[in-house]
Design a protein around this motif. Structure first.
Motif, PDB file in Angstrom:
ATOM      1  N   PRO A  66      19.033  54.334 -74.564  1.00  0.00           N
ATOM      2  CA  PRO A  66      19.811  53.271 -75.207  1.00  0.00           C
ATOM      3  C   PRO A  66      20.952  53.844 -76.044  1.00  0.00           C
ATOM      4  O   PRO A  66      20.810  54.884 -76.686  1.00  0.00           O
ATOM      5  N   LEU A  67      22.078  53.176 -76.012  1.00  0.00           N
ATOM      6  CA  LEU A  67      23.208  53.583 -76.841  1.00  0.00           C
ATOM      7  C   LEU A  67      22.861  53.423 -78.316  1.00  0.00           C
ATOM      8  O   LEU A  67      22.223  52.443 -78.707  1.00  0.00           O
ATOM      9  N   GLU A  68      23.282  54.359 -79.126  1.00  0.00           N
ATOM     10  CA  GLU A  68      23.085  54.272 -80.570  1.00  0.00           C
ATOM     11  C   GLU A  68      24.368  53.724 -81.202  1.00  0.00           C
ATOM     12  O   GLU A  68      25.322  54.466 -81.449  1.00  0.00           O
ATOM     13  N   LEU A  69      24.381  52.422 -81.431  1.00  0.00           N
ATOM     14  CA  LEU A  69      25.552  51.726 -81.966  1.00  0.00           C
ATOM     15  C   LEU A  69      25.181  51.014 -83.256  1.00  0.00           C
ATOM     16  O   LEU A  69      24.010  50.941 -83.630  1.00  0.00           O
ATOM     17  N   ASN A  70      26.174  50.473 -83.922  1.00  0.00           N
ATOM     18  CA  ASN A  70      25.923  49.661 -85.120  1.00  0.00           C
ATOM     19  C   ASN A  70      25.601  48.238 -84.657  1.00  0.00           C
ATOM     20  O   ASN A  70      26.470  47.366 -84.611  1.00  0.00           O
ATOM     21  N   TYR A  71      24.346  48.026 -84.289  1.00  0.00           N
ATOM     22  CA  TYR A  71      23.957  46.725 -83.748  1.00  0.00           C
ATOM     23  C   TYR A  71      23.959  45.638 -84.819  1.00  0.00           C
ATOM     24  O   TYR A  71      24.128  44.454 -84.492  1.00  0.00           O
ATOM     25  N   ASP A  72      23.789  46.016 -86.073  1.00  0.00           N
ATOM     26  CA  ASP A  72      23.947  45.048 -87.164  1.00  0.00           C
ATOM     27  C   ASP A  72      25.296  44.360 -87.053  1.00  0.00           C
ATOM     28  O   ASP A  72      25.407  43.135 -87.104  1.00  0.00           O
ATOM     29  N   LYS A  73      26.318  45.147 -86.917  1.00  0.00           N
ATOM     30  CA  LYS A  73      27.695  44.650 -86.858  1.00  0.00           C
ATOM     31  C   LYS A  73      27.934  43.819 -85.597  1.00  0.00           C
ATOM     32  O   LYS A  73      28.561  42.752 -85.643  1.00  0.00           O
ATOM     33  N   ILE A  74      27.400  44.296 -84.476  1.00  0.00           N
ATOM     34  CA  ILE A  74      27.589  43.600 -83.200  1.00  0.00           C
ATOM     35  C   ILE A  74      26.873  42.252 -83.200  1.00  0.00           C
ATOM     36  O   ILE A  74      27.443  41.216 -82.824  1.00  0.00           O
ATOM     37  N   PHE A  75      25.613  42.237 -83.636  1.00  0.00           N
ATOM     38  CA  PHE A  75      24.840  40.994 -83.642  1.00  0.00           C
ATOM     39  C   PHE A  75      25.445  39.979 -84.609  1.00  0.00           C
ATOM     40  O   PHE A  75      25.468  38.777 -84.325  1.00  0.00           O
ATOM     41  N   GLU A  76      25.904  40.451 -85.747  1.00  0.00           N
ATOM     42  CA  GLU A  76      26.511  39.548 -86.728  1.00  0.00           C
ATOM     43  C   GLU A  76      27.729  38.843 -86.131  1.00  0.00           C
ATOM     44  O   GLU A  76      27.889  37.629 -86.283  1.00  0.00           O
ATOM     45  N   LYS A  77      28.566  39.598 -85.423  1.00  0.00           N
ATOM     46  CA  LYS A  77      29.763  38.997 -84.827  1.00  0.00           C
ATOM     47  C   LYS A  77      29.404  38.103 -83.645  1.00  0.00           C
ATOM     48  O   LYS A  77      30.010  37.048 -83.443  1.00  0.00           O
ATOM     49  N   SER A 122      12.668  46.046 -77.398  1.00  0.00           N
ATOM     50  CA  SER A 122      11.913  45.194 -78.320  1.00  0.00           C
ATOM     51  C   SER A 122      12.233  45.465 -79.786  1.00  0.00           C
ATOM     52  O   SER A 122      12.183  44.559 -80.609  1.00  0.00           O
ATOM     53  N   ASP A 123      12.588  46.716 -80.130  1.00  0.00           N
ATOM     54  CA  ASP A 123      12.835  47.009 -81.539  1.00  0.00           C
ATOM     55  C   ASP A 123      14.133  46.394 -82.055  1.00  0.00           C
ATOM     56  O   ASP A 123      14.327  46.278 -83.265  1.00  0.00           O
ATOM     57  N   LEU A 124      15.032  45.976 -81.157  1.00  0.00           N
ATOM     58  CA  LEU A 124      16.287  45.351 -81.577  1.00  0.00           C
ATOM     59  C   LEU A 124      16.199  43.827 -81.647  1.00  0.00           C
ATOM     60  O   LEU A 124      17.076  43.177 -82.224  1.00  0.00           O
ATOM     61  N   ILE A 125      15.155  43.261 -81.068  1.00  0.00           N
ATOM     62  CA  ILE A 125      15.034  41.800 -81.039  1.00  0.00           C
ATOM     63  C   ILE A 125      14.946  41.197 -82.442  1.00  0.00           C
ATOM     64  O   ILE A 125      15.667  40.238 -82.750  1.00  0.00           O
ATOM     65  N   PRO A 126      14.102  41.719 -83.340  1.00  0.00           N
ATOM     66  CA  PRO A 126      14.066  41.152 -84.698  1.00  0.00           C
ATOM     67  C   PRO A 126      15.405  41.240 -85.428  1.00  0.00           C
ATOM     68  O   PRO A 126      15.770  40.336 -86.187  1.00  0.00           O
ATOM     69  N   LEU A 127      16.150  42.311 -85.180  1.00  0.00           N
ATOM     70  CA  LEU A 127      17.459  42.462 -85.824  1.00  0.00           C
ATOM     71  C   LEU A 127      18.434  41.396 -85.334  1.00  0.00           C
ATOM     72  O   LEU A 127      19.176  40.807 -86.128  1.00  0.00           O
ATOM     73  N   ALA A 128      18.419  41.134 -84.041  1.00  0.00           N
ATOM     74  CA  ALA A 128      19.286  40.089 -83.487  1.00  0.00           C
ATOM     75  C   ALA A 128      18.912  38.720 -84.047  1.00  0.00           C
ATOM     76  O   ALA A 128      19.787  37.915 -84.396  1.00  0.00           O
ATOM     77  N   LEU A 129      17.619  38.452 -84.146  1.00  0.00           N
ATOM     78  CA  LEU A 129      17.162  37.172 -84.704  1.00  0.00           C
ATOM     79  C   LEU A 129      17.558  37.035 -86.177  1.00  0.00           C
ATOM     80  O   LEU A 129      17.934  35.956 -86.629  1.00  0.00           O
ATOM     81  N   LYS A 130      17.497  38.132 -86.902  1.00  0.00           N
ATOM     82  CA  LYS A 130      17.858  38.128 -88.319  1.00  0.00           C
ATOM     83  C   LYS A 130      19.300  37.659 -88.514  1.00  0.00           C
ATOM     84  O   LYS A 130      19.617  36.958 -89.469  1.00  0.00           O
ATOM     85  N   HIS A 131      20.170  38.014 -87.573  1.00  0.00           N
ATOM     86  CA  HIS A 131      21.578  37.634 -87.674  1.00  0.00           C
ATOM     87  C   HIS A 131      21.848  36.254 -87.068  1.00  0.00           C
ATOM     88  O   HIS A 131      22.990  35.792 -87.076  1.00  0.00           O
ATOM     89  N   GLY A 132      20.806  35.611 -86.522  1.00  0.00           N
ATOM     90  CA  GLY A 132      20.981  34.274 -85.963  1.00  0.00           C
ATOM     91  C   GLY A 132      21.418  34.243 -84.520  1.00  0.00           C
ATOM     92  O   GLY A 132      21.918  33.223 -84.034  1.00  0.00           O
TER      93      GLY A 132
END
Length: 278
Positions: free
Chosen positions: A199-210, A231-241
């Motif tokens: 998996p690419l190591e990106l700033n997914y916080d920033k991507i999901f928020e946008k 699966s470890d990124l799913i909660p982060l995506a949900l956190k950003h809506g």
């Protein structure tokens, strides 16, 4: 309770049971299905009858990412639609590859129009399911899309995906393409493939928020070689809506059955029906 099961005395009779449901009942707990047993808060939720209602395969109404013989699929549009109808889907989206992916027989704008016309013809003949005209459009190195907006506006659905230059530049490419009003979902975002690409190591916080801000959904790709996003990124995506599309990325009618892989992934992540657009 012992290694043989649950034993209880009722009306002077010893009743034995090996059912898990009976053990939870004896402990005054709601039944906790295996996919919710993570050793976190499931017992306290079971005590309060507040276990989340998790998505099931029967909840999926359509598959929005698949390929036909127009690009690199093994089956025709009609064959894909017929199989999806047998799976009780209400709709599908045929998303053949865009023009730059020549290795996958990507469609020129002219062939894209041709595919749209055939989709309309099949819709007029088939009943019980609707076929939407879509495309998996490449995100190019500069963050632009592989079709012009005048081509995209004639599509019902756009999956924007990266198929080349798998590096940190993808972060800026995603952030740019999310702003495109014709993009519905980002496909297999981390680009992982088991055994060949991490998996690419990106700033997914920033991507999901946008993505949430622009109403661009995130794909859960059910391909057995992808499971992307992990699966470890799913909660982060949900956190950003963020909302998800659960898709198989099928290249044959057999691969349409892979939807269960994604459902299992979402069950473990406690994703609810309202979080899944399809």
């Amino acid at each position: 309770i012992n290694e043989y099961g649950l034993f209880k005395l009722e009306d002077n009779q010893l009743i034995a049971s090996q059912k898990e449901e009976d053990i939870y009942k004896a402990l005054n707990l709601d039944y906790v299905p295996p996919y919710l047993r993570g050793g976190t808060d499931e017992i306290s939720l079971a005590e309060k009858s507040k276990l989340p209602k998790i998505i099931e395969l029967k909840d999926i109404k359509g598959d929005c990412h698949m390929h036909s013989t127009y690009s690199d699929g093994k089956n025709t549009i009609q064959q894909m639609a017929q199989k999806a109808k047998e799976l009780n889907y209400e709709y599908i989206v045929i998303t053949d590859h865009s023009q730059s992916l020549k290795i996958a027989n990507g469609l020129s704008p002219e062939r894209l129009i041709e595919k749209g016309k055939e989709t309309q013809e099949i819709n007029s003949k088939i009943s019980g399911i609707h076929i939407f005209h879509g495309s998996e459009v490449d995100i190019l190195k500069d963050g632009s899309l592989d079709y012009k907006n005048e081509d995209l506006e004639n599509l019902d659905f756009v999956v924007a995906s990266v198929h080349s230059k798998f590096d940190e530049s993808c972060e800026e490419r995603y952030l740019k393409v999310i702003e495109n009003p014709f993009v519905n979902v980002i496909g297999h975002m981390t680009t992982q493939e088991y055994g060949s690409r991490k998996p690419l190591e990106l700033n997914y916080d920033k991507i999901f928020e946008k993505a949430a801000k622009h109403n661009v959904a995130i794909e859960i790709n059910c391909s057995s070689r992808r499971n992307d996003i992990p699966s470890d990124l799913i909660p982060l995506a949900l956190k950003h809506g963020c909302k998800f599309f659960l898709n198989t990325d099928s290249h044959s009618i057999k691969q349409l059955l892979n939807m269960q892989i994604g459902v299992n992934l979402l069950k473990a992540a406690r994703v609810k029906k309202e979080d899944i657009i399809n």
